[in-house]
Write an enzyme that holds these catalytic residues in place. Sequence first.
Site, PDB file in Angstrom:
ATOM      1  N   LYS A  44       6.874   2.874 -22.431  1.00 57.21           N
ATOM      2  CA  LYS A  44       8.078   3.705 -22.311  1.00 57.21           C
ATOM      3  C   LYS A  44       8.721   4.057 -23.644  1.00 57.21           C
ATOM      4  CE  LYS A  44       9.155   5.171 -19.101  1.00 57.21           C
ATOM      5  NZ  LYS A  44       8.894   6.044 -17.915  1.00 57.21           N
TER       6      LYS A  44
HETATM    7  N1  PMP Z   1       4.438   0.098 -16.268  1.00 59.64           N
HETATM    8  C1  PMP Z   1       5.630  -0.343 -16.671  1.00 59.64           C
HETATM    9  C2  PMP Z   1       5.748  -1.781 -17.071  1.00 59.64           C
HETATM   10  C3  PMP Z   1       6.740   0.515 -16.692  1.00 59.64           C
HETATM   11  O1  PMP Z   1       7.930   0.063 -17.105  1.00 59.64           O
HETATM   12  C4  PMP Z   1       6.573   1.854 -16.284  1.00 59.64           C
HETATM   13  C5  PMP Z   1       7.740   2.796 -16.291  1.00 59.64           C
HETATM   14  N2  PMP Z   1       8.686   2.604 -15.301  1.00 59.64           N
HETATM   15  C6  PMP Z   1       5.325   2.277 -15.835  1.00 59.64           C
HETATM   16  C7  PMP Z   1       4.272   1.372 -15.867  1.00 59.64           C
HETATM   17  C8  PMP Z   1       5.077   3.674 -15.309  1.00 59.64           C
HETATM   18  O2  PMP Z   1       5.135   4.676 -16.258  1.00 59.64           O
HETATM   19  P1  PMP Z   1       5.689   6.122 -15.908  1.00 59.64           P
HETATM   20  O3  PMP Z   1       7.184   6.028 -15.775  1.00 59.64           O
HETATM   21  O4  PMP Z   1       5.263   6.970 -17.058  1.00 59.64           O
HETATM   22  O5  PMP Z   1       5.083   6.567 -14.618  1.00 59.64           O
END
Ligand code: PMP
Length: 325
Positions: A44
């Site tokens: 992130k």
């Molecule tokens: N894995 C973790 C640990 C996250 O914090 C997030 C984001 N919420 C994601 C995966 C998913 O990523 P995205 O928001 O780009 O879909």
Amino acid sequence: MDIREGFIGAIGDTPLIRLSKLSAATGCEILGKAEFLNPGGSVKDRAAWWMIREAEVAGDLKPGGTVVEGTAGNTGIGIAHICNARGYSCVIYMPDNQSQEKIDLLETLGAEVRIVPTVPYKDPMNYQKQAGRFADSLDGAIWANQFDNLANRLAHFESTGPEIWRQTDGRLDAFVTSVGTGGTLSGVSRYLKAENPNVSIVLADPMGSALYSYVKTGTADMSKGPSITEGIGNSRVTDNLADTQIDDAVQVTDQAMVSMVYQLLRDEGWFFGSSTGINLAAAVQVAERLGPGHIIVTMLCDDGSKYRSRLFNEPWLAERGLSTA
Ligand code: PMP
């Protein structure tokens, strides 16, 4: 000399790592993008920086301004780091069902954390909606709005996607990852599909999320949950995820995720969080479907240190019927 400039310069350009035993077991190359090596510790950081950068470029965020976000985790951590690096204040709204570890970490990083009741997205008191209203009410503040702010997926279109393409010499067969906001999947999909429409894009979903059904049927119906995973799964199709080419979806149970995370910890030295466990279990499913000889890329989103009281607490897992064997 090969030097990165400060905190912002340290974001992205993460290594692509071959998961040795998973690759040997499937006969495929299972490759993980080491997002846990970003300076704020997760995938992130990329979205946090792109959202802040876009607001700076648009003139919405000026020196001394405030960044407000509704987030239970890594986006807030990334934003808090970047606010310190660039001289902004940071206010984070969080639902009251989150672990104390996350609140403590954000406060250590200097964010003001506002805990609000856990209510569904449609409720005006939902943490994301409160964040939006507070930012509107405060001079010099922006609402990052990671779910629907397209600067999130742009981060992955401009950085993660090209990095994966370059690191695999364009030879990958499939990209598989789980979705929270959808920024990662949609940005990477857009880049890879433009380079080679035959790269298969696969969404990995935990239980208790509506995205598997969205990909399979076109309708976002919730699957049976709950799941102990954090940061992934969604009940709705965000603006970031909308209109994205997704070829297939796989579901991963919490037990498969826990077994994966502990196997990698005990046998290979890795200490990954739950979304990475979902991603790697899904990558193995994709490898089994494709058969030996394929190259499959997924995301190693963050490490396990934020999850010590839950995922890495064996009695807590046992109470939920989950085994680390
Ligand atoms: N894995 C973790 C640990 C996250 O914090 C997030 C984001 N919420 C994601 C995966 C998913 O990523 P995205 O928001 O780009 O879909």
